[in-house]
Motif scaffolding. Structure first.
Motif: not given
Length: 98
Positions: A46-55
């Motif tokens: 979930v953390q990395y998915a959120g980071l990817l969406l932020l990117l």
């Protein structure tokens, strides 16, 4: 008595420990370890998915002249990142106070 089982303490020692507030720690079972590992992995995903969406949101943010057009995407991705980042910390904190 097998080697796995610790030696049973006397009643006097157990009562003294209870009065001092010392609790005996029970080892985690295999199923609990698997569940904890799965939950921790889910938080990392979930953390990395959120980071990817932020990117991806940052790309649109720069392309639109530094104006946030999609506030919902920004809020959801920030929330996902924060939940993924804080979740394992909460789990570790709860295990410390057991």
């Amino acid at each position: 008595m097998s080697m796995k089982e610790p030696e049973r303490r006397t009643l006097r020692q157990r009562v003294a420990d209870r009065k001092r507030g010392v609790k005996r720690e029970q080892p985690m079972s295999a199923s609990q370890k698997r569940k904890l590992k799965f939950i921790t992995l889910a938080f990392v995903v979930v953390q990395y998915a959120g980071l990817l969406l932020l990117l991806f949101g940052l790309k649109d943010f720069v392309a639109d002249g530094f104006v946030i057009r999609n506030v919902n995407l920004f809020a959801i991705s920030c929330g996902m990142f924060l939940v993924g980042r804080v979740g394992p910390l909460i789990i570790k904190t709860l295990n410390v106070f057991k």
